[in-house]
Design a protein around this motif. Structure first.
Motif, short mmCIF file in Angstrom:
data_model
loop_
_atom_site.label_atom_id
_atom_site.label_comp_id
_atom_site.label_asym_id
_atom_site.label_seq_id
_atom_site.Cartn_x
_atom_site.Cartn_y
_atom_site.Cartn_z
N GLU A 48 0.83 -1.20 0.00
CA GLU A 48 0.00 0.00 0.00
C GLU A 48 0.87 1.26 0.00
O GLU A 48 1.84 1.35 0.76
CB GLU A 48 -0.89 0.05 1.24
CG GLU A 48 -2.05 -0.92 1.22
CD GLU A 48 -2.87 -0.80 2.51
OE1 GLU A 48 -4.10 -0.72 2.40
OE2 GLU A 48 -2.26 -0.79 3.60
N ILE A 82 -9.10 11.67 -5.93
CA ILE A 82 -8.42 10.58 -6.62
C ILE A 82 -8.99 10.40 -8.03
O ILE A 82 -10.16 10.68 -8.30
CB ILE A 82 -8.56 9.26 -5.83
CG1 ILE A 82 -10.03 8.92 -5.57
CG2 ILE A 82 -7.79 9.38 -4.50
CD1 ILE A 82 -10.25 7.60 -4.82
N PHE A 132 -8.93 1.14 -1.78
CA PHE A 132 -8.33 2.30 -1.12
C PHE A 132 -9.03 2.50 0.21
O PHE A 132 -10.15 2.04 0.44
CB PHE A 132 -8.43 3.55 -1.99
CG PHE A 132 -9.82 4.11 -2.12
CD1 PHE A 132 -10.34 5.00 -1.18
CD2 PHE A 132 -10.64 3.75 -3.18
CE1 PHE A 132 -11.62 5.51 -1.29
CE2 PHE A 132 -11.92 4.25 -3.31
CZ PHE A 132 -12.41 5.13 -2.36
N PHE A 184 -3.68 3.12 -0.73
CA PHE A 184 -4.18 2.36 -1.88
C PHE A 184 -3.04 1.57 -2.51
O PHE A 184 -1.86 1.77 -2.20
CB PHE A 184 -4.82 3.30 -2.91
CG PHE A 184 -3.85 4.13 -3.71
CD1 PHE A 184 -3.58 3.82 -5.04
CD2 PHE A 184 -3.21 5.23 -3.14
CE1 PHE A 184 -2.69 4.59 -5.78
CE2 PHE A 184 -2.32 5.99 -3.87
CZ PHE A 184 -2.06 5.67 -5.21
N ARG A 185 -3.41 0.68 -3.42
CA ARG A 185 -2.42 -0.13 -4.13
C ARG A 185 -2.35 0.34 -5.59
O ARG A 185 -3.27 0.07 -6.36
CB ARG A 185 -2.79 -1.61 -4.08
CG ARG A 185 -2.76 -2.19 -2.68
CD ARG A 185 -2.97 -3.67 -2.70
NE ARG A 185 -2.91 -4.24 -1.36
CZ ARG A 185 -2.92 -5.55 -1.10
NH1 ARG A 185 -3.00 -6.42 -2.10
NH2 ARG A 185 -2.85 -5.99 0.14
N PRO A 186 -1.30 1.04 -5.96
CA PRO A 186 -1.19 1.52 -7.36
C PRO A 186 -1.16 0.35 -8.36
O PRO A 186 -0.73 -0.74 -8.02
CB PRO A 186 0.13 2.29 -7.36
CG PRO A 186 0.36 2.66 -5.93
CD PRO A 186 -0.20 1.52 -5.13
N VAL A 217 2.90 7.52 -9.93
CA VAL A 217 1.79 8.20 -9.27
C VAL A 217 2.04 9.70 -9.36
O VAL A 217 3.11 10.19 -9.00
CB VAL A 217 1.66 7.79 -7.78
CG1 VAL A 217 0.51 8.54 -7.12
CG2 VAL A 217 1.46 6.28 -7.66
N ASP A 236 -2.66 7.06 -12.30
CA ASP A 236 -2.97 7.27 -10.88
C ASP A 236 -2.64 8.72 -10.54
O ASP A 236 -1.47 9.11 -10.51
CB ASP A 236 -2.14 6.33 -10.00
CG ASP A 236 -2.61 4.89 -10.07
OD1 ASP A 236 -3.79 4.66 -10.41
OD2 ASP A 236 -1.80 3.98 -9.80
N ILE A 294 -7.75 4.88 -9.42
CA ILE A 294 -7.64 4.59 -7.99
C ILE A 294 -9.01 4.25 -7.43
O ILE A 294 -9.17 3.28 -6.68
CB ILE A 294 -7.02 5.78 -7.24
CG1 ILE A 294 -5.63 6.10 -7.78
CG2 ILE A 294 -6.97 5.49 -5.74
CD1 ILE A 294 -5.01 7.36 -7.20
N ARG A 295 -10.02 5.03 -7.83
CA ARG A 295 -11.36 4.80 -7.29
C ARG A 295 -11.94 3.49 -7.78
O ARG A 295 -12.56 2.74 -7.00
CB ARG A 295 -12.28 5.96 -7.68
CG ARG A 295 -13.66 5.86 -7.03
CD ARG A 295 -14.58 6.99 -7.48
NE ARG A 295 -15.87 6.87 -6.84
CZ ARG A 295 -16.95 7.59 -7.15
NH1 ARG A 295 -16.86 8.49 -8.12
NH2 ARG A 295 -18.08 7.41 -6.53
N ILE A 323 -3.48 12.02 -7.86
CA ILE A 323 -4.00 12.45 -6.56
C ILE A 323 -3.85 13.97 -6.49
O ILE A 323 -2.75 14.50 -6.67
CB ILE A 323 -3.24 11.80 -5.40
CG1 ILE A 323 -3.43 10.28 -5.41
CG2 ILE A 323 -3.69 12.37 -4.06
CD1 ILE A 323 -2.54 9.54 -4.43
#
Length: 608
Positions: free
Chosen positions: A303, A571, A581, A606-608, A464, A517, A575-576, A519
């Motif tokens: 994560e 996000i 997440f 979260f896990r990319p 990311v 990804d 990601i969503r 943010i």
């Protein structure tokens, strides 16, 4: 309370109550003799006798204020009329220490004034006063009129009437309806002796010896005892500010969820820092609820933990580095990436052209190591001196901290205060043209405001994109108790323009790589239900992840009894859609009287 001679106290009720900047002048009846307090207060928010001299107004002294620039006393008529819209109390402004005592029966001759705390430009309601008084004491030792009990049954659920469109949406001229609207109810008690009992604290004691309580225990209650602000149309009507006529040393140091047990009694005042305020001559006894600071869980090896934290004008002279470091290490569990807002330059508010912040950041990183955390690396872009708003000379900016044992930063040269970061497509993947870089810094949307900081990170081979934000503050907006209903939120104009620019930049990334990804996080200075948030989210380019929490846990800030969202982590769809997440608003500051920042940090895992 002689120790409260601060500038803020002076602003609560400025001595020059009749100045052109803060007095409402109204047409008044020609004859103003032999009037009672309820005649002066009238059935609207402004007195029909404003600007007129009144003679021998009778009343019993219910309280005196002997400190600051708003010295005077309150009187209340022991023979009230039968109209619930007319208050029976009024403040008599003496400017010097009053020569009356509680329980004195007096007759007051003076001029009726409508004082607007903060001045007319603030949009605040006015406070009816008698100024330039001549006071005759008739007798002493009289019983003070029994206080009006303010409780959940008395306060209406609707907050305020819609303002008069013909008067710029002002409610000043509307007849008071205290059975229908909370603000009308409080106005009908202006200057009167009121009482609350066994009330819960919903904003902790601040440095000015003020706190907020609610008289409606279940009104939008948060999980930890506060009152959540969930929409513009769902106001918390039970909120009331508490100050004291006693010594600041005796004022309770309360946290959210604590209780003022027993009765708290005093006149109902109005000031520019929250509106209707019970100025207590008798304070209840503080009972602690034992609220503790939250700790989030540690991220797993797979994560990525990304956090945002407004550290409130941090500079090397501050004494809070150790506590901020402990918060990051022990309460946030050392996130892999931390977006810091309000990092000041190396000499803080000294305005001498210094813009570097390496000493500020290094001092925090060293403190984190001392607290048992990792030795973070960092990236940022210095602002142009005095061009990013905030405290003059402070040159606040966003800074990325990252744990190099877990995350790599992709450095691409060329980022500076005036160069705009762009997006390119390389081998089917999005890349930033400079990293770190600032989003369109020359755009007028960022005038005298912080420019977003964009950076490209690698975690377990995955890219990311992180955009650190600190949007235009809500300063200058009219308060919830404004005479204008609904209040004007003028700060939104610039914030909406800023949100549009951030969303456009995210679109550029997603146009180059649909599954990127991304943010966007930081102090957005607006609510998750606001138009600012809607613009940031766009047509699904972003989504505010705090909305994954139950409504009674959605808050990052506590202001005037309203727990609200200002800090957000938004996000991208990749990601969503993954659904894997987790979001946490980590409450370590906003609910506590000994806070080191007024914001709670936020963490996304979260896990990319």
């Amino acid at each position: 309370m002689p120790s409260r001679s601060s500038a803020r106290l002076a602003a609560l009720t400025v001595a020059a109550v009749c100045s052109a900047a803060s007095a409402v002048v109204l047409t008044s009846p020609a004859h103003a003799d032999s009037v009672r307090v309820h005649d002066i207060q009238g059935t609207t928010r402004t007195s029909p006798f404003a600007g007129q001299k009144v003679t021998d107004v009778p009343g019993i002294v219910t309280a005196t204020r002997t400190y600051g620039s708003s010295r005077g006393f309150w009187i209340q008529d022991p023979a009230p009329d039968d109209n619930p819209a007319t208050s029976e109390g009024v403040f008599v402004f003496t400017s010097s220490t009053p020569k009356v005592a509680v329980g004195d029966a007096v007759k007051v001759t003076g001029t009726v004034s409508e004082y607007v705390p903060g001045g007319n430009s603030s949009g605040n309601q006015s406070l009816t006063e008698i100024t330039k008084p001549v006071v005759t004491t008739v007798s002493t030792g009289n019983a003070v009129p029994a206080p009006v009990v303010v409780d959940e049954d008395a306060v209406p659920d609707a907050y305020a009437p819609a303002g008069d469109a013909a008067a710029a949406n002002s409610v000043n001229g509307l007849p008071l309806d205290p059975s229908a609207y909370a603000l009308d109810y409080y106005e009908s008690l202006e200057g009167m002796n009121v009482q609350v009992a066994d009330v819960r604290v919903v904003t902790a004691t601040d440095p000015y010896s003020e706190l907020w309580v609610t008289v409606k225990p279940w009104e939008h209650r948060s999980r930890r005892g506060g009152t959540v602000y969930g929409s513009y149309d769902s106001q918390n009507t039970g909120r009331l500010q508490i100050q004291s006529l006693g010594s600041t040393a005796d004022f309770p140091k309360a946290n959210v969820g604590d209780t003022l047990e027993g009765t708290t009694t005093g006149p109902l005042d109005f000031n520019q820092y929250g509106g209707y305020t019970l100025v207590a001559s008798e304070l209840g006894t503080l009972k602690s609820a034992g609220l503790e600071r939250e700790t989030t869980r540690e991220q797993s090896g797979r994560e990525l933990a990304v956090a945002t934290y407004n550290v409130e004008n941090l500079d090397p002279s501050d004494a809070t580095f150790g506590r901020h470091a402990s918060a990051i290490v022990h309460h946030l569990q050392s996130p892999d990436i931390v977006s810091l807002e309000e990092i000041q330059d190396n000499n803080g508010a000294k305005d001498d052209g210094t813009v570097d912040a390496d000493q500020t950041v290094t001092k925090l990183i060293d403190a984190i190591v001392a607290a048992g955390g990792p030795r973070y690396d960092w990236r940022s872009v210095n602002p142009v001196n005095d061009q990013d708003g905030g405290e003059p000379g402070g040159n606040i900016r966003q800074v990325f901290l990252f744990n190099p044992e877990r995350v790599s930063f992709v450095d691409r040269a060329g980022g500076d205060p005036t160069t705009a970061v762009g997006v390119t497509k390389v081998h089917g993947k999005a890349q930033l043209t400079v990293s770190p870089g600032r989003i369109d810094p020359a755009n007028a949307a960022w005038s005298n405001s912080r420019k977003p900081l964009a950076g490209e990170f690698l975690f377990r081979g995955k890219t990311v994109f992180v955009i650190a934000n600190h949007l235009n503050s809500k300063g200058g907006d009219q308060g919830l108790t404004s005479q204008y209903q609904p209040p004007v939120r003028s700060s939104e104009i610039q914030r909406h323009a800023q949100a549009t620019e951030v969303n456009a930049f995210v679109k550029d990334i997603l146009s180059a790589q649909k599954n990127a990804d991304v943010i966007a996080l930081g102090d957005m200075n607006d609510f998750e239900f606001s138009e600012t948030a809607r613009i940031l989210e766009g047509d699904g380019e972003l989504w505010s992840a705090i909305k994954s929490l139950p409504k009674n846990e959605r808050y990052t800030y506590d202001y005037q009894g309203n727990q609200q969202v200002l800090d957000q982590i938004l996000i991208s769809p990749a990601i969503r859609r993954g659904g894997d997440f987790e979001y946490d608003s980590v409450h370590i500051n906003s609910e506590f009287n000994d806070q080191i920042s007024d914001h709670d940090p936020q963490v996304l895992r979260f896990r990319p």
